[in-house]
Design an enzyme around this catalytic site. Structure first.
Site, PDB file in Angstrom:
ATOM      1  CG  ASN A  31      -1.918  -1.134   1.149  1.00 40.26           C
ATOM      2  OD1 ASN A  31      -2.419  -1.451   0.077  1.00 40.26           O
ATOM      3  ND2 ASN A  31      -2.200  -1.758   2.280  1.00 40.26           N
ATOM      4  CG  HIS A 118     -10.248  -2.497   6.956  1.00 40.45           C
ATOM      5  ND1 HIS A 118      -9.736  -2.430   8.233  1.00 40.45           N
ATOM      6  CD2 HIS A 118      -9.325  -3.157   6.214  1.00 40.45           C
ATOM      7  CE1 HIS A 118      -8.550  -3.006   8.259  1.00 40.45           C
ATOM      8  NE2 HIS A 118      -8.272  -3.446   7.039  1.00 40.45           N
ATOM      9  CD  GLU A 161     -12.953   0.173   3.298  1.00 48.07           C
ATOM     10  OE1 GLU A 161     -12.209   0.203   2.300  1.00 48.07           O
ATOM     11  OE2 GLU A 161     -13.097  -0.832   3.998  1.00 48.07           O
ATOM     12  CB  SER A 165      -9.002  -2.066   1.324  1.00 49.07           C
ATOM     13  OG  SER A 165      -9.935  -2.915   1.958  1.00 49.07           O
ATOM     14  CG  ASP A 190     -11.263   3.820   6.473  1.00 52.52           C
ATOM     15  OD1 ASP A 190     -10.288   4.355   5.896  1.00 52.52           O
ATOM     16  OD2 ASP A 190     -11.156   2.808   7.188  1.00 52.52           O
ATOM     17  CG  HIS A 193      -7.337   1.801   0.509  1.00 55.76           C
ATOM     18  ND1 HIS A 193      -6.138   1.110   0.515  1.00 55.76           N
ATOM     19  CD2 HIS A 193      -8.097   1.232   1.472  1.00 55.76           C
ATOM     20  CE1 HIS A 193      -6.187   0.156   1.419  1.00 55.76           C
ATOM     21  NE2 HIS A 193      -7.366   0.207   2.020  1.00 55.76           N
ATOM     22  CE  LYS A 224      -4.546   1.245   4.390  1.00 59.54           C
ATOM     23  NZ  LYS A 224      -3.818   0.127   4.925  1.00 59.54           N
TER      24      LYS A 224
HETATM   25  C1  LIG Z   1     -10.054   0.827   4.765  1.00 59.09           C
HETATM   26  C2  LIG Z   1      -9.034   0.573   5.804  1.00 59.09           C
HETATM   27  N1  LIG Z   1      -9.173   1.143   7.014  1.00 59.09           N
HETATM   28  C3  LIG Z   1      -8.274   0.936   7.992  1.00 59.09           C
HETATM   29  C4  LIG Z   1      -7.180   0.134   7.789  1.00 59.09           C
HETATM   30  C5  LIG Z   1      -6.248  -0.110   8.929  1.00 59.09           C
HETATM   31  O1  LIG Z   1      -5.162   0.731   8.855  1.00 59.09           O
HETATM   32  P1  LIG Z   1      -3.763   0.319   9.513  1.00 59.09           P
HETATM   33  O2  LIG Z   1      -3.102  -0.617   8.555  1.00 59.09           O
HETATM   34  O3  LIG Z   1      -3.050   1.613   9.684  1.00 59.09           O
HETATM   35  O4  LIG Z   1      -4.054  -0.346  10.817  1.00 59.09           O
HETATM   36  C6  LIG Z   1      -6.985  -0.467   6.533  1.00 59.09           C
HETATM   37  C7  LIG Z   1      -5.832  -1.323   6.179  1.00 59.09           C
HETATM   38  O5  LIG Z   1      -4.935  -1.678   6.773  1.00 59.09           O
HETATM   39  C8  LIG Z   1      -7.938  -0.253   5.528  1.00 59.09           C
HETATM   40  O6  LIG Z   1      -7.812  -0.834   4.330  1.00 59.09           O
END
Ligand SMILES: Cc1ncc(COP(=O)(O)O)c(C=O)c1O
Length: 371
Positions: A31, A118, A161, A165, A190, A193, A224
């Site tokens: 990512n 997610h 989101e 993802s 969220d 991405h 990311k």
């Molecule tokens: C949409 C989404 N939110 C939150 C996260 C979590 O973030 P982190 O990897 O910083 O824990 C991710 C992926 O890891 C994600 O794809």
């Protein structure tokens, strides 16, 4: 055989046992969308901070000894970029989402959540005691509209989101914004991405769609496109002050090491000053989508995340091996990350790939599709 060993064996038999393996080959998987995880200017900023004596340990919760001006300054900068009053950094995106939701949602509230949200959003929602939870079909606007229209005496929260993802498709933020305004719902977006890639200054899809005023809270991971780790929760000053009181992963975790804030600050400067770098991943994904059109299935992907949907676990692992044999690092994505029979190889197009590599990748993919 212990219970755990038996359960591992069962995963093995189904092709679902994961093993930790460092990446090998040209990166189509991470990512690190903009190539900032290895960028020399970020490294220089980190080294300079360490040499100036900025701590490399958190020492305690931010509510105790862990508070440091570097985090505060970065949070203020991030909030300005997002066109919001304030932001709060969490050590990971998982911590941000699993702290945010239970801190906000009260018994008697209702949470509407996209089916493909997610795991960190799902777990956050699971922690919302006494709330009604409705899982809505993925990106189904009529379903959102009718759920919002159903009468509810408590607060309604809509959780999505912006760029998904595992599918690389996108929520229709302008329409969702109109719906949450109409029904006085509170909206959590969220942007994991999207941050760093979308919008006129790279702030994300909220910026691109100009819907900040409709968003109650947004989450922007730093692991990311920013090439580091952690996540900013963004919103009003009151929201952020409330999270300082009540986001449990924030309150009950050691502060992220302050020198890391200097690396993220340098990453932000790079992102904001380089629109070409921000555009590249999506341009390259468009090129790949055109090259494989009609032969392989990228689902509804419209972003720099391009899944090649192949169905079974075996086919996904086979495609992963085929690509590995040609020098590509790409990973099969299997249940429980994605639903049964929607296994895929998730391709991520990075800013540092070039057109010739995309054409070679397309040829390698097509060779697998029609050997
Ligand atoms: C949409 C989404 N939110 C939150 C996260 C979590 O973030 P982190 O990897 O910083 O824990 C991710 C992926 O890891 C994600 O794809």
């Amino acid at each position: 055989v212990s219970d755990t060993a038996a359960r591992l064996a069962e995963l093995e038999a189904r092709g679902l046992r994961r093993r930790l393996a460092p990446p090998v080959g040209r990166d189509l998987s991470s990512n690190d969308y903009l190539g900032l995880a290895h960028h020399p200017e970020v490294r220089r900023a980190l080294i300079a901070a360490l040499e100036q004596g900025v701590p490399h340990g958190g020492t305690g919760s931010r509510l105790l000894t862990g508070e440091h001006p570097a985090w505060r300054a970065l949070e203020e900068r991030f909030a300005r970029w997002q066109g919001a009053e304030a932001s709060l950094f969490h050590a990971t995106g998982f911590a941000a989402n699993s702290g945010l939701l239970p801190a906000l949602v009260q018994p008697g509230d209702r949470v509407l959540s996209d089916a493909l949200n997610h795991a960190s959003l799902i777990d956050g929602i699971r922690l919302c005691r006494g709330a009604r939870v409705e899982i809505l079909p993925h990106l189904d606007l009529p379903a959102v509209a009718s759920a919002l229209a159903a009468p509810w005496s408590g607060t309604t929260w809509l959780v999505t989101e912006s760029v998904f993802s595992m599918d690389g498709d996108q929520a229709d933020l302008p329409t969702l914004a109109a719906l949450v305004r109409q029904h006085h719902a509170r909206w959590i977006v969220d942007e994991a991405h999207a941050t760093g890639l979308y919008g006129p200054t790279g702030a994300g899809c909220i910026e691109e769609s100009d819907v900040r005023d409709a968003v109650f809270a947004s989450v922007h991971t730093a692991g990311k496109a920013l090439g580091g780790a952690g996540a900013f929760v963004v919103g009003s000053r009151d929201l952020i002050d409330w999270l300082v009181q009540r986001s449990r992963p924030f309150v009950f975790s050691t502060a992220p090491a302050p020198f890391l804030a200097h690396g993220l600050d340098a990453a932000l400067t790079l992102i904001q000053s380089d629109p070409e770098r921000r555009r590249r991943p999506r341009q390259l994904a468009d090129r790949l989508r055109v090259a494989i059109a009609g032969r392989l299935d990228p689902g509804a992907s419209s972003s720099h995340i391009l899944p090649v949907l192949v169905g079974s676990v075996d086919r996904a692992l086979h495609l992963q091996q085929h690509l590995a044999g040609r020098g590509w690092e790409a990973r099969a994505i299997r249940p429980p990350t994605v639903p049964e029979d929607t296994c895929r190889v998730r391709l991520v197009l990075h800013a540092d790939l070039d057109e010739a590599e995309i054409d070679r990748l397309a040829a390698d993919l097509l060779a697998w599709a029609a050997p």
